[in-house]
Design a protein around this motif. Structure first.
Motif, PDB file in Angstrom:
ATOM      1  N   UNK A   1       0.917  -0.979  -0.319  1.00 53.68           N
ATOM      2  CA  UNK A   1       0.081   0.597  -0.080  1.00 53.68           C
ATOM      3  C   UNK A   1       0.431   0.754  -0.413  1.00 53.68           C
ATOM      4  N   UNK A   2       0.495   2.397  -0.357  1.00 57.97           N
ATOM      5  CA  UNK A   2       0.905   3.265  -0.415  1.00 57.97           C
ATOM      6  C   UNK A   2       0.950   4.531   0.122  1.00 57.97           C
ATOM      7  N   UNK A   3       1.586   5.279   0.644  1.00 56.42           N
ATOM      8  CA  UNK A   3       1.737   6.152   1.736  1.00 56.42           C
ATOM      9  C   UNK A   3       1.602   7.692   1.452  1.00 56.42           C
ATOM     10  N   UNK A   4       0.201   8.028   2.734  1.00 50.55           N
ATOM     11  CA  UNK A   4      -0.479   9.181   2.098  1.00 50.55           C
ATOM     12  C   UNK A   4      -0.254  10.291   2.856  1.00 50.55           C
ATOM     13  N   UNK A   5       1.234  10.447   3.508  1.00 53.32           N
ATOM     14  CA  UNK A   5       0.965  11.280   4.757  1.00 53.32           C
ATOM     15  C   UNK A   5       1.445  12.561   3.414  1.00 53.32           C
ATOM     16  N   UNK A   6       1.648  12.792   2.509  1.00 57.70           N
ATOM     17  CA  UNK A   6       1.846  13.851   1.138  1.00 57.70           C
ATOM     18  C   UNK A   6       0.615  14.190   1.227  1.00 57.70           C
ATOM     19  N   UNK A  76     -14.946   3.268  -3.948  1.00 60.09           N
ATOM     20  CA  UNK A  76     -14.138   2.229  -4.668  1.00 60.09           C
ATOM     21  C   UNK A  76     -13.052   2.125  -3.450  1.00 60.09           C
ATOM     22  N   UNK A  77     -12.511   2.681  -2.937  1.00 63.62           N
ATOM     23  CA  UNK A  77     -11.247   3.009  -2.754  1.00 63.62           C
ATOM     24  C   UNK A  77     -11.473   2.222  -0.684  1.00 63.62           C
ATOM     25  N   UNK A  78     -12.630   2.191  -0.410  1.00 67.84           N
ATOM     26  CA  UNK A  78     -13.494   1.998   0.940  1.00 67.84           C
ATOM     27  C   UNK A  78     -13.975   1.128   1.292  1.00 67.84           C
ATOM     28  N   UNK A  79     -14.059   0.020   0.176  1.00 67.82           N
ATOM     29  CA  UNK A  79     -15.619  -0.956  -0.304  1.00 67.82           C
ATOM     30  C   UNK A  79     -16.663  -0.962   1.499  1.00 67.82           C
ATOM     31  N   UNK A  80     -16.879  -1.287   1.487  1.00 64.67           N
ATOM     32  CA  UNK A  80     -18.051  -1.578   2.334  1.00 64.67           C
ATOM     33  C   UNK A  80     -18.464  -0.538   3.697  1.00 64.67           C
ATOM     34  N   UNK A  81     -17.249   0.523   3.803  1.00 61.58           N
ATOM     35  CA  UNK A  81     -17.173   1.656   4.931  1.00 61.58           C
ATOM     36  C   UNK A  81     -18.439   2.935   4.204  1.00 61.58           C
ATOM     37  N   UNK A  82     -19.182   3.150   5.385  1.00 54.79           N
ATOM     38  CA  UNK A  82     -20.145   4.387   5.499  1.00 54.79           C
ATOM     39  C   UNK A  82     -19.090   5.702   5.688  1.00 54.79           C
ATOM     40  N   UNK A  83     -20.279   6.527   5.275  1.00 53.75           N
ATOM     41  CA  UNK A  83     -19.283   8.067   5.127  1.00 53.75           C
ATOM     42  C   UNK A  83     -20.645   8.899   5.539  1.00 53.75           C
ATOM     43  N   UNK A  84     -20.339  10.177   6.210  1.00 52.47           N
ATOM     44  CA  UNK A  84     -21.346  11.151   6.088  1.00 52.47           C
ATOM     45  C   UNK A  84     -20.304  12.508   6.570  1.00 52.47           C
ATOM     46  N   UNK A  85     -21.394  13.211   5.923  1.00 49.25           N
ATOM     47  CA  UNK A  85     -21.018  14.790   5.639  1.00 49.25           C
ATOM     48  C   UNK A  85     -22.342  15.089   5.838  1.00 49.25           C
ATOM     49  N   UNK A  86     -21.642  16.768   6.792  1.00 48.55           N
ATOM     50  CA  UNK A  86     -22.172  17.393   7.644  1.00 48.55           C
ATOM     51  C   UNK A  86     -22.450  18.986   7.617  1.00 48.55           C
ATOM     52  N   UNK A  87     -23.242  20.211   7.893  1.00 50.11           N
ATOM     53  CA  UNK A  87     -22.625  21.389   7.800  1.00 50.11           C
ATOM     54  C   UNK A  87     -22.246  22.538   9.108  1.00 50.11           C
ATOM     55  N   UNK A  88     -21.693  22.714   9.710  1.00 46.48           N
ATOM     56  CA  UNK A  88     -21.238  23.240  10.635  1.00 46.48           C
ATOM     57  C   UNK A  88     -22.758  24.397  10.989  1.00 46.48           C
ATOM     58  N   UNK A 128     -11.557  10.376   4.365  1.00 42.81           N
ATOM     59  CA  UNK A 128     -10.974   9.096   3.306  1.00 42.81           C
ATOM     60  C   UNK A 128      -9.219   8.831   3.269  1.00 42.81           C
ATOM     61  N   UNK A 129      -8.474   9.499   2.723  1.00 45.82           N
ATOM     62  CA  UNK A 129      -7.805   9.586   3.144  1.00 45.82           C
ATOM     63  C   UNK A 129      -6.584   9.616   4.491  1.00 45.82           C
ATOM     64  N   UNK A 130      -7.056   9.231   5.801  1.00 46.95           N
ATOM     65  CA  UNK A 130      -6.681   9.426   7.093  1.00 46.95           C
ATOM     66  C   UNK A 130      -7.490   8.155   6.933  1.00 46.95           C
ATOM     67  N   UNK A 131      -8.177   8.034   6.457  1.00 46.51           N
ATOM     68  CA  UNK A 131      -8.669   5.608   6.733  1.00 46.51           C
ATOM     69  C   UNK A 131      -7.416   5.234   5.879  1.00 46.51           C
ATOM     70  N   UNK A 132      -6.718   5.819   4.870  1.00 44.87           N
ATOM     71  CA  UNK A 132      -6.374   4.826   3.999  1.00 44.87           C
ATOM     72  C   UNK A 132      -5.343   4.978   4.441  1.00 44.87           C
ATOM     73  N   UNK A 133      -4.844   5.884   4.586  1.00 42.07           N
ATOM     74  CA  UNK A 133      -3.437   6.347   5.900  1.00 42.07           C
ATOM     75  C   UNK A 133      -2.853   4.844   7.279  1.00 42.07           C
ATOM     76  N   UNK A 134      -4.492   4.953   8.031  1.00 41.70           N
ATOM     77  CA  UNK A 134      -3.531   4.007   8.944  1.00 41.70           C
ATOM     78  C   UNK A 134      -3.976   2.863   8.571  1.00 41.70           C
ATOM     79  N   UNK A 135      -4.703   2.440   6.667  1.00 40.88           N
ATOM     80  CA  UNK A 135      -4.488   1.204   7.183  1.00 40.88           C
ATOM     81  C   UNK A 135      -2.943   0.928   6.559  1.00 40.88           C
ATOM     82  N   UNK A 136      -2.334   1.779   6.377  1.00 43.57           N
ATOM     83  CA  UNK A 136      -0.751   1.518   5.802  1.00 43.57           C
ATOM     84  C   UNK A 136       0.216   0.874   6.174  1.00 43.57           C
ATOM     85  N   UNK A 137      -0.423   1.986   7.834  1.00 39.13           N
ATOM     86  CA  UNK A 137       0.287   1.849   8.733  1.00 39.13           C
ATOM     87  C   UNK A 137      -0.057   0.475  10.155  1.00 39.13           C
ATOM     88  N   UNK A 138      -1.211  -0.099   9.986  1.00 40.12           N
ATOM     89  CA  UNK A 138      -1.100  -1.815  10.441  1.00 40.12           C
ATOM     90  C   UNK A 138      -0.440  -2.199   9.552  1.00 40.12           C
TER      91      UNK A 138
END
Length: 138
Positions: A1-6, A76-88, A128-138
């Motif tokens: 997996x790719x490191x997504x820090x940048x 596509x990149x986090x299949x099976x995951x759920x997501x949510x978006x809201x405005x403050x 999403x990229x925080x989640x992907x980065x966590x997968x790289x780290x584990x």
């Protein structure tokens, strides 16, 4: 997996949508840019990009400008995951209007990553990229 820090750093610093940031997101998620340099940029293929599934395209989606494109990417990149978006809707100091912020999270059983940003697509991409980065780290 790719490191997504940048890319995470670039997304967090972004002040709004941008085609260069869209290109970074595309490259980080399997797109390939097909360019040749011979004094000027020329395309090697009829379309300048090859999508993650091999389909040639003129350019990647506008991930940073389109919530629909950001959602499609997350699914596509986090299949099976759920997501949510809201405005403050929080008021600023002394009841003054606050800077509009969007909050997004991506989650699966036992994992949740959240982010906030000035736009909904950027907030969702950051989470999403925080989640992907966590997968790289584990």
């Amino acid at each position: 997996m790719t490191d997504h820090a940048d890319i995470i750093a670039s997304l967090e610093k972004a002040t709004g949508p941008g085609v260069l940031l869209d290109a970074l997101v595309a490259k980080a998620t399997g797109w390939v840019q097909k360019w040749k340099y011979d004094g000027v940029f020329c395309m090697d293929v009829p379309a300048g990009w090859v999508r993650f599934d091999g389909v040639p395209r003129a350019c990647p989606p506008e991930y940073t400008a389109s919530l629909d494109a950001a959602i499609a990417l997350v699914e596509r990149v986090l299949p099976g995951w759920s997501w949510g978006v809201s405005r403050s809707d929080e008021p600023g100091e002394n009841g003054a209007p606050s800077e509009e912020r969007y909050y997004a999270d991506v989650f699966a059983p036992g994992a949740e990553y959240a982010a906030d940003h000035a736009t909904a697509p950027l907030a969702l991409l950051c989470a999403a990229f925080d989640a992907l980065q966590a997968q790289v780290a584990s």
